[in-house]
Write an enzyme that holds these catalytic residues in place. Structure first.
Site, PDB file in Angstrom:
ATOM      1  N   THR A  36       1.769  -4.531   3.838  1.00 53.67           N
ATOM      2  CA  THR A  36       1.491  -5.145   5.396  1.00 53.67           C
ATOM      3  C   THR A  36       0.884  -6.521   5.770  1.00 53.67           C
ATOM      4  O   THR A  36       1.082  -7.104   6.563  1.00 53.67           O
ATOM      5  CB  THR A  36       0.667  -4.218   6.155  1.00 53.67           C
ATOM      6  OG1 THR A  36      -0.814  -4.120   5.607  1.00 53.67           O
ATOM      7  CG2 THR A  36       1.145  -2.756   6.290  1.00 53.67           C
ATOM      8  N   THR A  42       0.666  -1.240   0.008  1.00 54.01           N
ATOM      9  CA  THR A  42       0.046   0.019   0.017  1.00 54.01           C
ATOM     10  C   THR A  42       0.854   1.457   0.039  1.00 54.01           C
ATOM     11  O   THR A  42       0.478   2.272  -0.525  1.00 54.01           O
ATOM     12  CB  THR A  42      -1.049   0.083   1.313  1.00 54.01           C
ATOM     13  OG1 THR A  42      -1.713  -1.352   1.293  1.00 54.01           O
ATOM     14  CG2 THR A  42      -1.659   1.288   1.292  1.00 54.01           C
ATOM     15  N   GLN A 100      -3.592 -21.717  18.919  1.00 49.59           N
ATOM     16  CA  GLN A 100      -4.579 -20.638  17.858  1.00 49.59           C
ATOM     17  C   GLN A 100      -5.161 -19.379  19.065  1.00 49.59           C
ATOM     18  O   GLN A 100      -5.541 -18.945  18.359  1.00 49.59           O
ATOM     19  CB  GLN A 100      -5.742 -21.258  17.196  1.00 49.59           C
ATOM     20  CG  GLN A 100      -6.390 -22.320  17.970  1.00 49.59           C
ATOM     21  CD  GLN A 100      -7.528 -22.861  17.187  1.00 49.59           C
ATOM     22  OE1 GLN A 100      -8.664 -22.153  17.250  1.00 49.59           O
ATOM     23  NE2 GLN A 100      -7.317 -24.081  16.683  1.00 49.59           N
TER      24      GLN A 100
END
Ligand code: ASP
Length: 348
Positions: free
Chosen positions: A99, A19, A286
């Site tokens: 990112t 970006t 997780q």
């Protein structure tokens, strides 16, 4: 407070995509041309005192900057080789990266560039350079200031006023964008200064001698290492559909809490068979911020017995890129397993 020390060599700024350098197109944001000119023009608008205190730098643009959502291990390898090849002529390197997978590239670079003796700082932006409210210039300025400090001798992520260990970083929502759940920041912006916290940096002993390991990742760039997250009700046949494929060389399992999985003998049998075939299997939690210790619960012992390695508190990005890194090298299974369990660059 560490003082700013500029080496004689310029910092190299490598723009690989993301970006930060994107422009609006008919298909949405995409990497744009002339990033180097746009960056210099933007930096020239900073207050003079801030411009004057920036290190010298040169910008190199990738021939084909990408949206990092398309990056593969082959891109990590290219980036690692490019940095290794030009490090000697530069005080440090700043990588401008998308990112989305920045934490993956940062983690992979840490394993490839072991023993680094100068800064490699990765940054990007949530909004393109030049867009209203963009964070691009602040992040580049911060990264440049850290990349000129010889005390920093590791791969780090500079974003939103903080410097994080690259191999401990993860993308997170909001402008902050990156966190390191298990390791405090290596530095931060204080007024216009980039201040390092020396006690948190990799020590000489942790870093070891420069020993870049630029392994060939191309063979693993087509999904040969898989990432599987458990869900309540997961079945052995579903795990088998992934792990029995002969193209799969390794797997990162994201298991419950402190390292638990269903006590299902058929499912554990699939894991045992895969590791018996020489596939490298590892587990992380997780649950964000949790550390895995296989065998603390009966529900985790089966994983250890099936040959699954404990990833401790490693981020999924670190554990996955470490699996790729170890599988890409001509090591025997025992040595791969030993190295996975050994901290190499402050990742565990
Ligand atoms: N899709 C972009 C990329 O990762 C997102 C960003 O740079 O923030 O390249």
């Amino acid at each position: 407070m560490a003082s700013l020390s500029l080496s004689d060599n310029p910092v190299l700024v490598l723009y690989v995509g993301g970006t930060i350098g994107m422009v609006e197109t008919t298909r949405g944001l995409a990497p744009g041309p002339d990033f180097s000119c746009r960056l210099r023009a933007a930096l020239a608008r900073l207050p003079l005192a801030r411009q004057a205190s920036l290190p010298d730098f040169v910008v190199r643009e990738s021939a084909q900057p990408i949206d990092s959502s398309g990056a593969t291990p082959a891109d990590w390898q290219r980036l690692g080789s490019e940095i290794a090849g030009c490090l000697a002529e530069h005080a440090g390197v700043v990588v401008l990266h998308g990112t989305d997978t920045l934490a993956w590239s940062a983690s992979s670079l840490a394993f490839q560039l072991q023993g680094l003796d100068r800064p490699v700082v990765i940054t990007g932006a949530m909004r393109p350079l030049g867009a209203d409210g963009s964070d691009a210039l602040d992040n580049v300025e911060l990264a440049l200031r850290f990349a000129a400090q010889p005390l920093l001798q590791e791969v780090a992520v500079a974003f939103d006023g903080r410097l994080l260990r690259g191999v401990c970083s993860r993308k997170f929502g909001g402008r902050e964008a990156f966190v390191a759940p298990h390791y405090p920041p290596l530095g931060e912006r204080v007024a216009d200064d980039a201040v390092l916290f020396p006690a948190r940096l990799l020590t000489t002993q942790q870093r070891g001698a420069p020993r870049f390991e630029l392994a060939d990742y191309a063979g693993l760039a087509n999904g040969d290492v898989v990432r599987l997250t458990l869900w309540p009700g997961i079945q052995a046949w579903q795990l088998e559909a992934w792990l029995a494929d002969e193209r799969v060389k390794g797997a990162l399992l994201e298991v419950w809490g402190g390292g638990n999985a269903p006590e299902d003998p058929t499912l554990l049998g699939v894991l045992a068979r895969a590791s018996g075939e020489g596939k490298l299997l590892a587990a992380v939690s997780q649950c964000p911020g949790s550390s895995v210790a296989l065998g603390r619960y009966a529900a985790g012992l089966g994983l250890a017995e099936a040959g699954v390695l404990s990833g401790d508190a490693m981020t999924p990005e670190a554990a996955y890129t470490k699996l790729v890194h170890l599988l890409a090298q001509p090591l025997d299974d025992a040595e791969r397993r030993r190295r996975f369990l050994t901290p190499l660059v402050g990742e565990r």
